[in-house]
Each structure stands twice: as structure tokens, then as C-alpha cells.
Design a protein around this motif. Structure first.
Motif, PDB file in Angstrom:
ATOM      1  N   ARG A  38      17.788  61.157  63.171  1.00  0.00           N
ATOM      2  CA  ARG A  38      17.982  62.521  62.679  1.00  0.00           C
ATOM      3  C   ARG A  38      17.599  63.580  63.709  1.00  0.00           C
ATOM      4  O   ARG A  38      18.379  64.482  64.003  1.00  0.00           O
ATOM      5  CB  ARG A  38      17.168  62.727  61.399  1.00  0.00           C
ATOM      6  N   GLU A  39      16.394  63.518  64.219  1.00  0.00           N
ATOM      7  CA  GLU A  39      15.918  64.552  65.141  1.00  0.00           C
ATOM      8  C   GLU A  39      16.804  64.644  66.376  1.00  0.00           C
ATOM      9  O   GLU A  39      17.170  65.740  66.806  1.00  0.00           O
ATOM     10  CB  GLU A  39      14.465  64.300  65.537  1.00  0.00           C
ATOM     11  N   ALA A  40      17.149  63.504  66.960  1.00  0.00           N
ATOM     12  CA  ALA A  40      17.985  63.504  68.164  1.00  0.00           C
ATOM     13  C   ALA A  40      19.367  64.075  67.859  1.00  0.00           C
ATOM     14  O   ALA A  40      19.917  64.855  68.654  1.00  0.00           O
ATOM     15  CB  ALA A  40      18.100  62.088  68.728  1.00  0.00           C
ATOM     16  N   ALA A  87      26.038  57.366  71.565  1.00  0.00           N
ATOM     17  CA  ALA A  87      25.257  56.892  70.421  1.00  0.00           C
ATOM     18  C   ALA A  87      24.663  55.541  70.804  1.00  0.00           C
ATOM     19  O   ALA A  87      25.351  54.692  71.361  1.00  0.00           O
ATOM     20  CB  ALA A  87      26.127  56.771  69.179  1.00  0.00           C
ATOM     21  N   GLY A  88      23.410  55.361  70.540  1.00  0.00           N
ATOM     22  CA  GLY A  88      22.737  54.146  70.985  1.00  0.00           C
ATOM     23  C   GLY A  88      22.619  53.095  69.909  1.00  0.00           C
ATOM     24  O   GLY A  88      23.338  53.090  68.919  1.00  0.00           O
ATOM     25  N   ALA A  89      21.675  52.224  70.128  1.00  0.00           N
ATOM     26  CA  ALA A  89      21.438  51.131  69.200  1.00  0.00           C
ATOM     27  C   ALA A  89      20.779  51.643  67.924  1.00  0.00           C
ATOM     28  O   ALA A  89      19.964  52.557  67.959  1.00  0.00           O
ATOM     29  CB  ALA A  89      20.555  50.073  69.856  1.00  0.00           C
ATOM     30  N   VAL A  90      21.155  51.033  66.824  1.00  0.00           N
ATOM     31  CA  VAL A  90      20.555  51.366  65.538  1.00  0.00           C
ATOM     32  C   VAL A  90      19.293  50.522  65.394  1.00  0.00           C
ATOM     33  O   VAL A  90      19.341  49.304  65.450  1.00  0.00           O
ATOM     34  CB  VAL A  90      21.531  51.085  64.376  1.00  0.00           C
ATOM     35  N   PHE A  98      21.614  57.478  60.912  1.00  0.00           N
ATOM     36  CA  PHE A  98      22.847  57.287  61.675  1.00  0.00           C
ATOM     37  C   PHE A  98      24.054  57.362  60.741  1.00  0.00           C
ATOM     38  O   PHE A  98      25.061  57.986  61.064  1.00  0.00           O
ATOM     39  CB  PHE A  98      22.789  55.945  62.412  1.00  0.00           C
ATOM     40  N   GLN A  99      23.933  56.757  59.576  1.00  0.00           N
ATOM     41  CA  GLN A  99      25.006  56.796  58.591  1.00  0.00           C
ATOM     42  C   GLN A  99      25.341  58.240  58.204  1.00  0.00           C
ATOM     43  O   GLN A  99      26.510  58.625  58.154  1.00  0.00           O
ATOM     44  CB  GLN A  99      24.607  55.993  57.360  1.00  0.00           C
ATOM     45  N   HIS A 100      24.321  59.040  57.950  1.00  0.00           N
ATOM     46  CA  HIS A 100      24.559  60.438  57.580  1.00  0.00           C
ATOM     47  C   HIS A 100      25.236  61.202  58.720  1.00  0.00           C
ATOM     48  O   HIS A 100      26.147  62.006  58.473  1.00  0.00           O
ATOM     49  CB  HIS A 100      23.265  61.134  57.166  1.00  0.00           C
ATOM     50  N   ALA A 101      24.821  60.952  59.945  1.00  0.00           N
ATOM     51  CA  ALA A 101      25.449  61.607  61.094  1.00  0.00           C
ATOM     52  C   ALA A 101      26.926  61.233  61.176  1.00  0.00           C
ATOM     53  O   ALA A 101      27.788  62.098  61.393  1.00  0.00           O
ATOM     54  CB  ALA A 101      24.716  61.225  62.381  1.00  0.00           C
ATOM     55  N   LEU A 102      27.222  59.963  60.990  1.00  0.00           N
ATOM     56  CA  LEU A 102      28.616  59.512  61.008  1.00  0.00           C
ATOM     57  C   LEU A 102      29.418  60.165  59.893  1.00  0.00           C
ATOM     58  O   LEU A 102      30.552  60.608  60.098  1.00  0.00           O
ATOM     59  CB  LEU A 102      28.692  57.984  60.883  1.00  0.00           C
ATOM     60  N   PRO A 137      29.728  46.971  64.966  1.00  0.00           N
ATOM     61  CA  PRO A 137      29.860  46.448  63.593  1.00  0.00           C
ATOM     62  C   PRO A 137      28.934  47.156  62.603  1.00  0.00           C
ATOM     63  O   PRO A 137      29.297  47.340  61.436  1.00  0.00           O
ATOM     64  CB  PRO A 137      29.513  44.962  63.711  1.00  0.00           C
ATOM     65  N   ILE A 138      27.780  47.569  63.060  1.00  0.00           N
ATOM     66  CA  ILE A 138      26.846  48.298  62.188  1.00  0.00           C
ATOM     67  C   ILE A 138      27.453  49.641  61.802  1.00  0.00           C
ATOM     68  O   ILE A 138      27.444  50.035  60.636  1.00  0.00           O
ATOM     69  CB  ILE A 138      25.477  48.484  62.882  1.00  0.00           C
ATOM     70  N   ALA A 139      28.005  50.365  62.787  1.00  0.00           N
ATOM     71  CA  ALA A 139      28.608  51.669  62.514  1.00  0.00           C
ATOM     72  C   ALA A 139      29.766  51.531  61.533  1.00  0.00           C
ATOM     73  O   ALA A 139      29.890  52.334  60.599  1.00  0.00           O
ATOM     74  CB  ALA A 139      29.077  52.298  63.820  1.00  0.00           C
ATOM     75  N   ARG A 140      30.598  50.540  61.724  1.00  0.00           N
ATOM     76  CA  ARG A 140      31.732  50.352  60.807  1.00  0.00           C
ATOM     77  C   ARG A 140      31.269  50.024  59.387  1.00  0.00           C
ATOM     78  O   ARG A 140      31.825  50.518  58.412  1.00  0.00           O
ATOM     79  CB  ARG A 140      32.655  49.272  61.344  1.00  0.00           C
ATOM     80  N   ARG A 141      30.234  49.205  59.271  1.00  0.00           N
ATOM     81  CA  ARG A 141      29.691  48.848  57.953  1.00  0.00           C
ATOM     82  C   ARG A 141      29.115  50.092  57.281  1.00  0.00           C
ATOM     83  O   ARG A 141      29.333  50.346  56.094  1.00  0.00           O
ATOM     84  CB  ARG A 141      28.615  47.780  58.089  1.00  0.00           C
ATOM     85  N   LEU A 142      28.378  50.921  58.033  1.00  0.00           N
ATOM     86  CA  LEU A 142      27.786  52.130  57.469  1.00  0.00           C
ATOM     87  C   LEU A 142      28.851  53.091  56.996  1.00  0.00           C
ATOM     88  O   LEU A 142      28.702  53.725  55.946  1.00  0.00           O
ATOM     89  CB  LEU A 142      26.871  52.798  58.499  1.00  0.00           C
ATOM     90  N   LEU A 143      29.936  53.227  57.749  1.00  0.00           N
ATOM     91  CA  LEU A 143      31.026  54.105  57.335  1.00  0.00           C
ATOM     92  C   LEU A 143      31.690  53.619  56.057  1.00  0.00           C
ATOM     93  O   LEU A 143      32.047  54.411  55.191  1.00  0.00           O
ATOM     94  CB  LEU A 143      32.072  54.201  58.438  1.00  0.00           C
ATOM     95  N   ASP A 144      31.858  52.319  55.941  1.00  0.00           N
ATOM     96  CA  ASP A 144      32.506  51.752  54.769  1.00  0.00           C
ATOM     97  C   ASP A 144      31.688  51.956  53.502  1.00  0.00           C
ATOM     98  O   ASP A 144      32.240  51.919  52.406  1.00  0.00           O
ATOM     99  CB  ASP A 144      32.766  50.250  54.967  1.00  0.00           C
ATOM    100  N   GLN A 145      30.409  52.185  53.647  1.00  0.00           N
ATOM    101  CA  GLN A 145      29.539  52.394  52.479  1.00  0.00           C
ATOM    102  C   GLN A 145      29.664  53.798  51.933  1.00  0.00           C
ATOM    103  O   GLN A 145      29.089  54.109  50.916  1.00  0.00           O
ATOM    104  CB  GLN A 145      28.081  52.103  52.847  1.00  0.00           C
ATOM    105  N   GLY A 146      30.366  54.656  52.586  1.00  0.00           N
ATOM    106  CA  GLY A 146      30.464  56.034  52.122  1.00  0.00           C
ATOM    107  C   GLY A 146      31.832  56.423  51.904  1.00  0.00           C
ATOM    108  O   GLY A 146      32.464  57.284  51.726  1.00  0.00           O
TER     109      GLY A 146
END
Length: 146
Positions: A38-40, A87-90, A98-102, A137-146
Motif C-alpha cells: 500500500r505505502e509504496a 511491480a515486485g514479488a508479493v 497488491f490486489q487492491h492496487a490491481l 500467476p499470483i497477480a492473475r489469481r488476485l484479479l480473478d477474485q474481484g
């Protein structure tokens, strides 16, 4: 180019920026220096992107989204490319941030292209989030949850 939101590799950033340049599409680049918390993210947005009104804190995702929408809309351009270049590692504890930023960035692509929401002045916004291969894969999974 048309409105889109895409997760891409870090290697794709130069080609995306070159394509936008060759088509005379204005570009904005966001850098969080490999962080996804969030802060970054809030700090990088404050430093790199137009906000209206200016955003002081890092507490409200809704305030960030509203300020960023208005700041981008006020640019009055028909097409725009926004690249989160690094964007770096989760890590444990910042997955939800990260999910909210996406989500904020993804929703901008839809909302700024909406003729009604922009009162007849839409912007074709393409957002590219460049991530490390292990983060994709983490980013894609997080996007699919929203």
C-alpha cells in the motif's frame, strides 16, 4: 491500442513504451521499485500520476481511485498508456494490498472509457502491470477474485 488491462513481464515494458511512442500515445510510468504494498503504491501514484484532488494519505483506496480517475480524465486525451514498470514479488502480508492496487488500475480502464461516466469525453486507457515471472500467476489469481 484500445482500453485494456494486462499483466506483462518486465521484459515487455520497453516494447510497450516504444509502441505507444510510435503511435503518439501519451504515456505515464509508475515505479514502486519492486514493491507492491500500500505505502509504496500510494507514494508512487502521488509522485508519478495526475491526481485531482491531490491525495495526502494512504488510507483510502476509494479516495485514491476517485482522485486518479479525475486526474487522468482532466488530461483530456483520447488515448493513454499507463505502465507500472516494476511491480515486485508479493510477500506475506501485502497480497490484499497488491490486489487492491490491481483493481484500482483495472477499473480505471473500464471507467475512463465509459461515455456516460466521462460525459462524452472517454479515454482509451491501456494499463500494463509488469511483474516478475513468479508474481504473474499470483497477480492473475488476485484479479480473478474481484
Amino acid at each position: 491500442m484500445k482500453s485494456e488491462f494486462a499483466i506483462v513481464s518486465h521484459d515487455a515494458v520497453a516494447d510497450i513504451l516504444e509502441m505507444a511512442k510510435s503511435q503518439s500515445v501519451p504515456t505515464l510510468t509508475l515505479s514502486t521499485e519492486g514493491k507492491v504494498g500500500r505505502e509504496a503504491f500510494f507514494e508512487a501514484v502521488r509522485e508519478s500520476l495526475p491526481l485531482d484532488p491531490p491525495l495526502e494519505g494512504s488510507r483510502s483506496w476509494d479516495s485514491l481511485s476517485d482522485s486518479l480517475w479525475q486526474g487522468l480524465h482532466a488530461m483530456r486525451v483520447s488515448r493513454l498508456v499507463l505502465v507500472w514498470a516494476d511491480a515486485g514479488a508479493v510477500e506475506a502480508g501485502n497480497e490484499v494490498e497488491f490486489q487492491h492496487a490491481l483493481w484500482v488500475l483495472r477499473d480505471l480502464t473500464e471507467d475512463l472509457s465509459n461515455v456516460d461516466a466521462t460525459v462524452g469525453d472517454p479515454t482509451e486507457l491501456s494499463v500494463y502491470v509488469a511483474v516478475a515471472p513468479e508474481t504473474e500467476p499470483i497477480a492473475r489469481r488476485l484479479l480473478d477474485q474481484g
